[in-house]
Scaffold this active site. Structure first.
Site, PDB file in Angstrom:
ATOM      1  N   ALA A  27       0.821  -1.223   0.000  1.00 12.97           N
ATOM      2  CA  ALA A  27       0.000   0.000   0.000  1.00 12.97           C
ATOM      3  C   ALA A  27       0.850   1.267   0.000  1.00 12.97           C
ATOM      4  O   ALA A  27       0.319   2.360   0.115  1.00 12.97           O
ATOM      5  CB  ALA A  27      -0.924  -0.016   1.214  1.00 12.97           C
ATOM      6  N   THR A  28       2.164   1.125  -0.139  1.00  5.85           N
ATOM      7  CA  THR A  28       3.033   2.308  -0.058  1.00  5.85           C
ATOM      8  C   THR A  28       3.156   3.047  -1.388  1.00  5.85           C
ATOM      9  O   THR A  28       3.818   4.086  -1.454  1.00  5.85           O
ATOM     10  CB  THR A  28       4.455   1.904   0.395  1.00  5.85           C
ATOM     11  N   GLY A  41       1.468   3.336  -5.828  1.00 12.17           N
ATOM     12  CA  GLY A  41       0.704   2.838  -6.968  1.00 12.17           C
ATOM     13  C   GLY A  41      -0.695   2.327  -6.663  1.00 12.17           C
ATOM     14  O   GLY A  41      -1.503   2.983  -5.982  1.00 12.17           O
ATOM     15  N   ASN A  76      -1.798  -7.353  -3.522  1.00  2.95           N
ATOM     16  CA  ASN A  76      -1.324  -6.411  -4.542  1.00  2.95           C
ATOM     17  C   ASN A  76       0.200  -6.326  -4.617  1.00  2.95           C
ATOM     18  O   ASN A  76       0.755  -6.071  -5.688  1.00  2.95           O
ATOM     19  CB  ASN A  76      -1.914  -5.024  -4.214  1.00  2.95           C
ATOM     20  N   TYR A  82       8.833 -12.541 -15.252  1.00  2.34           N
ATOM     21  CA  TYR A  82       7.698 -11.762 -14.730  1.00  2.34           C
ATOM     22  C   TYR A  82       6.390 -12.363 -15.249  1.00  2.34           C
ATOM     23  O   TYR A  82       5.443 -12.582 -14.482  1.00  2.34           O
ATOM     24  CB  TYR A  82       7.813 -10.280 -15.122  1.00  2.34           C
ATOM     25  N   VAL A  99      -0.106   0.418 -16.278  1.00  2.00           N
ATOM     26  CA  VAL A  99      -0.585   1.387 -15.281  1.00  2.00           C
ATOM     27  C   VAL A  99       0.602   2.260 -14.883  1.00  2.00           C
ATOM     28  O   VAL A  99       1.670   1.730 -14.532  1.00  2.00           O
ATOM     29  CB  VAL A  99      -1.113   0.677 -14.002  1.00  2.00           C
ATOM     30  N   PHE A 136       6.006   1.073 -10.987  1.00 10.78           N
ATOM     31  CA  PHE A 136       6.312  -0.268 -11.490  1.00 10.78           C
ATOM     32  C   PHE A 136       7.523  -0.297 -12.443  1.00 10.78           C
ATOM     33  O   PHE A 136       8.439  -1.115 -12.283  1.00 10.78           O
ATOM     34  CB  PHE A 136       5.056  -0.819 -12.198  1.00 10.78           C
TER      35      PHE A 136
HETATM   36  P1  NDP Z   1       4.391   0.003  -7.533  1.00 14.26           P
HETATM   37  O1  NDP Z   1       5.833  -0.271  -7.714  1.00 14.26           O
HETATM   38  O2  NDP Z   1       3.911   1.399  -7.658  1.00 14.26           O
HETATM   39  O3  NDP Z   1       3.906  -0.580  -6.120  1.00 14.26           O
HETATM   40  C1  NDP Z   1       4.267  -1.877  -5.731  1.00 14.26           C
HETATM   41  C2  NDP Z   1       3.903  -2.102  -4.266  1.00 14.26           C
HETATM   42  O4  NDP Z   1       4.303  -3.440  -3.915  1.00 14.26           O
HETATM   43  C3  NDP Z   1       4.635  -1.148  -3.349  1.00 14.26           C
HETATM   44  O5  NDP Z   1       3.752  -0.697  -2.342  1.00 14.26           O
HETATM   45  C4  NDP Z   1       5.734  -2.007  -2.722  1.00 14.26           C
HETATM   46  O6  NDP Z   1       5.948  -1.603  -1.385  1.00 14.26           O
HETATM   47  C5  NDP Z   1       5.063  -3.391  -2.726  1.00 14.26           C
HETATM   48  N1  NDP Z   1       6.049  -4.451  -2.678  1.00 14.26           N
HETATM   49  C6  NDP Z   1       6.949  -4.810  -3.632  1.00 14.26           C
HETATM   50  N2  NDP Z   1       7.725  -5.809  -3.186  1.00 14.26           N
HETATM   51  C7  NDP Z   1       7.312  -6.079  -1.917  1.00 14.26           C
HETATM   52  C8  NDP Z   1       7.730  -6.993  -0.918  1.00 14.26           C
HETATM   53  N3  NDP Z   1       8.750  -7.852  -1.120  1.00 14.26           N
HETATM   54  N4  NDP Z   1       7.072  -7.011   0.264  1.00 14.26           N
HETATM   55  C9  NDP Z   1       6.053  -6.167   0.484  1.00 14.26           C
HETATM   56  N5  NDP Z   1       5.619  -5.268  -0.412  1.00 14.26           N
HETATM   57  C10 NDP Z   1       6.250  -5.223  -1.595  1.00 14.26           C
HETATM   58  O7  NDP Z   1       3.648  -0.952  -8.586  1.00 14.26           O
HETATM   59  P2  NDP Z   1       2.110  -1.141  -8.961  1.00 14.26           P
HETATM   60  O8  NDP Z   1       1.234  -0.415  -8.030  1.00 14.26           O
HETATM   61  O9  NDP Z   1       1.972  -0.900 -10.397  1.00 14.26           O
HETATM   62  O10 NDP Z   1       1.994  -2.721  -8.746  1.00 14.26           O
HETATM   63  C11 NDP Z   1       1.028  -3.329  -7.910  1.00 14.26           C
HETATM   64  C12 NDP Z   1       0.683  -4.693  -8.462  1.00 14.26           C
HETATM   65  O11 NDP Z   1       0.068  -4.556  -9.741  1.00 14.26           O
HETATM   66  C13 NDP Z   1       1.880  -5.621  -8.675  1.00 14.26           C
HETATM   67  O12 NDP Z   1       1.517  -6.916  -8.283  1.00 14.26           O
HETATM   68  C14 NDP Z   1       2.119  -5.547 -10.185  1.00 14.26           C
HETATM   69  O13 NDP Z   1       2.735  -6.702 -10.677  1.00 14.26           O
HETATM   70  C15 NDP Z   1       0.693  -5.416 -10.670  1.00 14.26           C
HETATM   71  N6  NDP Z   1       0.553  -4.848 -12.011  1.00 14.26           N
HETATM   72  C16 NDP Z   1       1.075  -3.623 -12.329  1.00 14.26           C
HETATM   73  C17 NDP Z   1       0.923  -3.117 -13.605  1.00 14.26           C
HETATM   74  C18 NDP Z   1       1.524  -1.838 -14.051  1.00 14.26           C
HETATM   75  O14 NDP Z   1       1.635  -1.603 -15.269  1.00 14.26           O
HETATM   76  N7  NDP Z   1       1.898  -0.936 -13.153  1.00 14.26           N
HETATM   77  C19 NDP Z   1       0.151  -3.850 -14.615  1.00 14.26           C
HETATM   78  C20 NDP Z   1      -0.336  -5.126 -14.182  1.00 14.26           C
HETATM   79  C21 NDP Z   1      -0.162  -5.579 -12.918  1.00 14.26           C
HETATM   80  P3  NDP Z   1       7.380  -1.471  -0.678  1.00 14.26           P
HETATM   81  O15 NDP Z   1       8.384  -1.162  -1.744  1.00 14.26           O
HETATM   82  O16 NDP Z   1       7.194  -0.382   0.326  1.00 14.26           O
HETATM   83  O17 NDP Z   1       7.578  -2.793  -0.039  1.00 14.26           O
HETATM   84  C1  8X3 Z   2       2.622  -4.975 -15.911  1.00 11.33           C
HETATM   85  C2  8X3 Z   2       2.167  -4.857 -17.305  1.00 11.33           C
HETATM   86  O1  8X3 Z   2       2.767  -5.348 -19.732  1.00 11.33           O
HETATM   87  O2  8X3 Z   2       4.502  -4.396 -18.312  1.00 11.33           O
HETATM   88  O3  8X3 Z   2       2.182  -6.170 -15.332  1.00 11.33           O
HETATM   89  O4  8X3 Z   2       3.838  -6.685 -18.069  1.00 11.33           O
HETATM   90  S1  8X3 Z   2       3.369  -5.353 -18.404  1.00 11.33           S
END
Ligand code: NDP
Ligand code: 8X3
Length: 253
Positions: free
Chosen positions: A10-11, A13, A86, A152, A185, A189
């Site tokens: 939740a920190t 995205g 998430n 991935y 999104v 990421f």
């Molecule tokens: P962000 O990088 O903005 O956020 C990722 C979140 O995951 C952060 O809050 C981070 O918190 C947390 N996180 C990562 N690794 C760990 C860990 N080892 N333990 C606990 N928390 C962790 O990415 P998104 O919001 O985009 O990603 C969220 C989800 O959506 C992911 O599962 C991603 O694969 C998925 N997704 C994203 C897409 C995109 O294009 N952005 C598309 C499709 C899916 P912290 O670093 O503080 O631990």
């Molecule tokens: C994140 C979307 O297309 O970069 O899951 O894999 S993509």
């Protein structure tokens, strides 16, 4: 207590956007992530703005012992109505022969094993309380495979499979399971994927309008707010300008 949602990652995205939206809907929240300062700042904001209760837990989902610290929450907090699995990431984007094995391990440990550790703890609480809804963040990368996306994509295919498995295993307990699979999104990421290379990360979202974190939070809220007899099994959500992982219409935006 109001309804409770537990959101991993939740920190930033999508997870942060979910926390804000669920707070607005008067849910009390358990928010988790590795970055304590961000968790605390978000909790303060949400309490102030929405008057809800927020519990923060700094944990790395890869670390089973840290995840099991969830069990130290009081019984009231264990009545979790919604779990949003998430936390996840991509690290690196190389052909399979040149892949960095540490990156592979981080992705596998976070996206698959971390999601499993959290689910095991929280699904048992849900079974005890005879209700619950688990939302798993998959990806379009769990439906397709693209050049250099190898590991991935494999982790998100695993999430897709676990999503189906959870729905079967948890059916007798009336626990709903929804998979949400976004395309691009605009979050942190790509910066994480490219090890902090902001220029390279920005390019991923250039020339078209990607999804925003709130778009996915609203999709999740839609799934969670359906009546009990309706479950959205699987939701693929793409930017209008993105037909697949490899097809973007840059003139659309
Ligand atoms: P962000 O990088 O903005 O956020 C990722 C979140 O995951 C952060 O809050 C981070 O918190 C947390 N996180 C990562 N690794 C760990 C860990 N080892 N333990 C606990 N928390 C962790 O990415 P998104 O919001 O985009 O990603 C969220 C989800 O959506 C992911 O599962 C991603 O694969 C998925 N997704 C994203 C897409 C995109 O294009 N952005 C598309 C499709 C899916 P912290 O670093 O503080 O631990
Ligand atoms: C994140 C979307 O297309 O970069 O899951 O894999 S993509």
């Amino acid at each position: 207590m109001s309804k409770i949602a537990l959101i991993t990652g939740a920190t930033a995205g999508i997870g942060e956007a979910c926390a804000r939206l669920f707070a607005q809907q008067n849910y009390d929240l358990i928010i988790t992530g590795r970055r304590t300062e961000r968790l605390d700042a978000l909790a303060q904001d949400l309490v102030k703005e929405f008057g809800i209760q927020v519990n923060t837990l700094t944990m790395d989902v890869r670390n089973k012992e840290e995840v099991e610290k969830l069990e130290t929450l009081s019984d009231d907090w264990k009545k979790v109505d919604v779990l949003i699995n998430n936390a996840g990431l991509s690290q690196g984007m190389d052909p399979i022969n040149a892949g960095n094995t540490t990156d592979w391990e981080v992705m596998i440990d976070t996206n698959i094993k971390g999601l499993l550790y959290v689910t095991k703890v929280v699904s048992n609480w849900m079974i005890k309380h005879k209700s619950g809804h688990i939302v798993n963040l998959g990806s379009i990368a769990g439906k397709e495979t693209y050049l250099n996306g190898n590991v991935y994509c494999a982790t998100k295919h695993a999430v897709d499979s676990l999503n189906k498995a959870m729905r079967i295993d948890l059916l007798p307990h009336k626990i709903k399971v929804t998979g949400v699979h976004p395309g691009a999104v605009d979050t942190e990421f790509s910066e994480v994927r490219f090890h902090g290379d902001q220029q390279r990360a920005r390019k991923v979202y250039e020339g078209y309008e990607p999804l925003h974190a709130l778009d996915i939070a609203e999709t999740i809220w839609f799934a969670v707010s359906r009546p009990f007899h309706v479950n959205l099994n699987d939701m693929i959500v793409m930017p209008t300008a993105q037909a697949s992982t490899s097809h973007h219409l840059k003139e659309l935006s």
